[in-house]
Scaffold this motif. Structure first.
Motif, PDB file in Angstrom:
ATOM      1  N   ASP A 264      57.232  39.984  30.226  1.00 43.02           N
ATOM      2  CA  ASP A 264      58.642  39.896  30.603  1.00 43.02           C
ATOM      3  C   ASP A 264      59.447  39.316  29.436  1.00 43.02           C
ATOM      4  O   ASP A 264      59.335  38.121  29.130  1.00 43.02           O
ATOM      5  N   PRO A 265      60.256  40.130  28.755  1.00 39.83           N
ATOM      6  CA  PRO A 265      61.003  39.642  27.587  1.00 39.83           C
ATOM      7  C   PRO A 265      62.019  38.558  27.927  1.00 39.83           C
ATOM      8  O   PRO A 265      62.345  37.715  27.089  1.00 39.83           O
ATOM      9  N   ARG A 266      62.518  38.546  29.165  1.00 40.49           N
ATOM     10  CA  ARG A 266      63.493  37.518  29.548  1.00 40.49           C
ATOM     11  C   ARG A 266      62.835  36.146  29.601  1.00 40.49           C
ATOM     12  O   ARG A 266      63.428  35.148  29.167  1.00 40.49           O
ATOM     13  N   ARG A 267      61.621  36.104  30.135  1.00 47.58           N
ATOM     14  CA  ARG A 267      60.907  34.833  30.205  1.00 47.58           C
ATOM     15  C   ARG A 267      60.561  34.331  28.810  1.00 47.58           C
ATOM     16  O   ARG A 267      60.706  33.134  28.517  1.00 47.58           O
ATOM     17  N   ALA A 268      60.110  35.239  27.958  1.00 47.69           N
ATOM     18  CA  ALA A 268      59.778  34.850  26.587  1.00 47.69           C
ATOM     19  C   ALA A 268      61.014  34.350  25.855  1.00 47.69           C
ATOM     20  O   ALA A 268      60.959  33.353  25.116  1.00 47.69           O
ATOM     21  N   ALA A 269      62.151  35.020  26.051  1.00 43.74           N
ATOM     22  CA  ALA A 269      63.395  34.600  25.399  1.00 43.74           C
ATOM     23  C   ALA A 269      63.831  33.230  25.908  1.00 43.74           C
ATOM     24  O   ALA A 269      64.322  32.387  25.131  1.00 43.74           O
ATOM     25  N   PHE A 270      63.675  33.003  27.201  1.00 39.30           N
ATOM     26  CA  PHE A 270      64.011  31.696  27.779  1.00 39.30           C
ATOM     27  C   PHE A 270      63.169  30.594  27.139  1.00 39.30           C
ATOM     28  O   PHE A 270      63.700  29.550  26.730  1.00 39.30           O
ATOM     29  N   LEU A 271      61.869  30.800  27.035  1.00 38.94           N
ATOM     30  CA  LEU A 271      60.991  29.779  26.455  1.00 38.94           C
ATOM     31  C   LEU A 271      61.331  29.516  24.992  1.00 38.94           C
ATOM     32  O   LEU A 271      61.300  28.361  24.537  1.00 38.94           O
ATOM     33  N   ARG A 272      61.667  30.539  24.252  1.00 32.99           N
ATOM     34  CA  ARG A 272      62.033  30.334  22.847  1.00 32.99           C
ATOM     35  C   ARG A 272      63.375  29.626  22.721  1.00 32.99           C
ATOM     36  O   ARG A 272      63.579  28.815  21.814  1.00 32.99           O
ATOM     37  N   ASP A 273      64.276  29.916  23.634  1.00 31.29           N
ATOM     38  CA  ASP A 273      65.562  29.221  23.651  1.00 31.29           C
ATOM     39  C   ASP A 273      65.363  27.739  23.968  1.00 31.29           C
ATOM     40  O   ASP A 273      66.007  26.864  23.380  1.00 31.29           O
ATOM     41  N   VAL A 274      64.453  27.453  24.901  1.00 33.83           N
ATOM     42  CA  VAL A 274      64.126  26.071  25.245  1.00 33.83           C
ATOM     43  C   VAL A 274      63.525  25.361  24.031  1.00 33.83           C
ATOM     44  O   VAL A 274      63.893  24.222  23.720  1.00 33.83           O
ATOM     45  N   ARG A 275      62.581  26.027  23.370  1.00 34.82           N
ATOM     46  CA  ARG A 275      61.965  25.422  22.172  1.00 34.82           C
ATOM     47  C   ARG A 275      63.005  25.129  21.104  1.00 34.82           C
ATOM     48  O   ARG A 275      63.047  24.021  20.540  1.00 34.82           O
ATOM     49  N   ASP A 276      63.862  26.102  20.822  1.00 32.95           N
ATOM     50  CA  ASP A 276      64.875  25.912  19.784  1.00 32.95           C
ATOM     51  C   ASP A 276      65.882  24.827  20.171  1.00 32.95           C
ATOM     52  O   ASP A 276      66.299  24.024  19.331  1.00 32.95           O
ATOM     53  N   GLY A 277      66.271  24.800  21.447  1.00 33.86           N
ATOM     54  CA  GLY A 277      67.218  23.781  21.887  1.00 33.86           C
ATOM     55  C   GLY A 277      66.636  22.387  21.825  1.00 33.86           C
ATOM     56  O   GLY A 277      67.343  21.420  21.492  1.00 33.86           O
ATOM     57  N   ALA A 278      65.350  22.260  22.111  1.00 40.57           N
ATOM     58  CA  ALA A 278      64.691  20.948  22.055  1.00 40.57           C
ATOM     59  C   ALA A 278      64.733  20.367  20.654  1.00 40.57           C
ATOM     60  O   ALA A 278      64.769  19.143  20.471  1.00 40.57           O
ATOM     61  N   CYS A 279      64.747  21.244  19.648  1.00 42.92           N
ATOM     62  CA  CYS A 279      64.763  20.766  18.262  1.00 42.92           C
ATOM     63  C   CYS A 279      66.025  19.989  17.921  1.00 42.92           C
ATOM     64  O   CYS A 279      66.063  19.259  16.930  1.00 42.92           O
ATOM     65  N   GLY A 280      67.058  20.135  18.738  1.00 43.77           N
ATOM     66  CA  GLY A 280      68.286  19.392  18.488  1.00 43.77           C
ATOM     67  C   GLY A 280      68.218  17.948  18.922  1.00 43.77           C
ATOM     68  O   GLY A 280      69.083  17.141  18.544  1.00 43.77           O
ATOM     69  N   PHE A 281      67.188  17.593  19.703  1.00 47.73           N
ATOM     70  CA  PHE A 281      67.095  16.230  20.234  1.00 47.73           C
ATOM     71  C   PHE A 281      65.793  15.520  19.864  1.00 47.73           C
ATOM     72  O   PHE A 281      65.816  14.313  19.596  1.00 47.73           O
ATOM     73  N   PHE A 282      64.691  16.223  19.872  1.00 41.84           N
ATOM     74  CA  PHE A 282      63.400  15.604  19.530  1.00 41.84           C
ATOM     75  C   PHE A 282      63.129  15.760  18.041  1.00 41.84           C
ATOM     76  O   PHE A 282      63.526  16.751  17.424  1.00 41.84           O
ATOM     77  N   ASP A 283      62.427  14.781  17.480  1.00 42.16           N
ATOM     78  CA  ASP A 283      62.122  14.836  16.048  1.00 42.16           C
ATOM     79  C   ASP A 283      61.072  15.891  15.739  1.00 42.16           C
ATOM     80  O   ASP A 283      61.145  16.572  14.722  1.00 42.16           O
ATOM     81  N   VAL A 284      60.077  16.011  16.597  1.00 42.51           N
ATOM     82  CA  VAL A 284      59.027  17.014  16.409  1.00 42.51           C
ATOM     83  C   VAL A 284      58.941  17.879  17.657  1.00 42.51           C
ATOM     84  O   VAL A 284      58.837  17.366  18.770  1.00 42.51           O
ATOM     85  N   VAL A 285      59.002  19.180  17.457  1.00 45.35           N
ATOM     86  CA  VAL A 285      58.844  20.155  18.539  1.00 45.35           C
ATOM     87  C   VAL A 285      57.806  21.173  18.091  1.00 45.35           C
ATOM     88  O   VAL A 285      57.993  21.854  17.081  1.00 45.35           O
TER      89      VAL A 285
END
Length: 232
Positions: free
Chosen positions: A187-208
């Motif tokens: 499911d490309p939507r689920r994969a895109a969601f997870l990558r968006d979550v990963r990229d967004g986390a990089c704005g707050f956590f030092d290591v992702v």
């Protein structure tokens, strides 16, 4: 000539900063570098700077957490032994959405989680999946161990509850999305969601770290507030 221009610019910035600091010039709170962090504020380039300040001030960090959507209980400090221990930690019981279980976290990690929960998880789900996340599933935080469970080497940020491993999400309609199944799923939507979550986390956590980093992270994201910077 360039030196004089640089000096003039520096003096101008110093004067401007003084006027903002003194309240003579009023700017929106989220654009004021001297205003304390507030999780509900609009995120911008100052957010990470304000978040980093909390690592040096336990009381200020707890004050920011108290104004967030996170429900928590203070945790007593635990003596540092062999690189493992707790200092200025809290037990997080809930954020703006349910958790698969309580977790113990350093205060800066808890604040970063509050920012991530509010500004990344929900918006990403609505953008890609047209619904919200009801529950976040994690693998925990505190564990007195080395990186990747090795017998020798450097202690993991988990050894001081300064890291959390996130496994997946339960959507409002009950669907489950996991890093293990959906990072490279059909499911490309689920994969895109997870990558968006990963990229967004990089704005707050030092290591992702995600499955793109190595096989050890094939089923979870690793977030920490350690001394290094990585987004993979």
């Amino acid at each position: 000539m360039l030196g004089r221009l640089a000096l003039s610019a520096a003096l101008g910035l110093a004067i401007l900063a003084g006027l903002v600091w003194g309240g003579i010039i009023v700017v929106p709170r989220h654009l004021n570098p001297f205003a304390p962090l507030r999780v509900a504020d609009e995120v911008n380039w100052l957010t990470r700077i304000k978040l980093s300040r909390l690592e040096r001030s336990g009381p200020q960090c707890l004050g920011v957490l108290a104004e967030s959507d996170v429900s928590y209980r203070p945790v007593s400090d635990r003596e540092d032994r062999d690189g493992c221990g707790l200092s200025n930690a809290v037990e997080v019981t809930e954020a703006s959405r349910a958790l698969s279980g309580n977790f113990t976290a350093s205060c800066p990690l808890a604040v970063a989680w509050a920012l991530f929960d509010r500004h990344v998880v929900g918006p990403s789900a609505r953008r890609h999946l047209r619904q919200d996340v009801a529950r976040v599933v994690h693998f925990g935080t505190y564990a007195c161990r080395n990186i990747n469970h090795r017998a020798e080497g450097r202690r993991s940020e988990h050894a001081t509850a300064n890291a959390i491993d996130l496994a997946g999400f339960v959507l409002a309609d009950g669907q489950q999305i996991t890093v293990r199944a959906d990072w490279t799923g059909s499911d490309p939507r689920r994969a895109a969601f997870l990558r968006d979550v990963r990229d967004g986390a990089c704005g707050f956590f030092d290591v992702v770290l995600s499955p793109d980093y190595n096989e050890a992270h094939h089923d979870h994201f690793h977030f920490d507030m350690g001394a290094y910077r990585a987004c993979r």
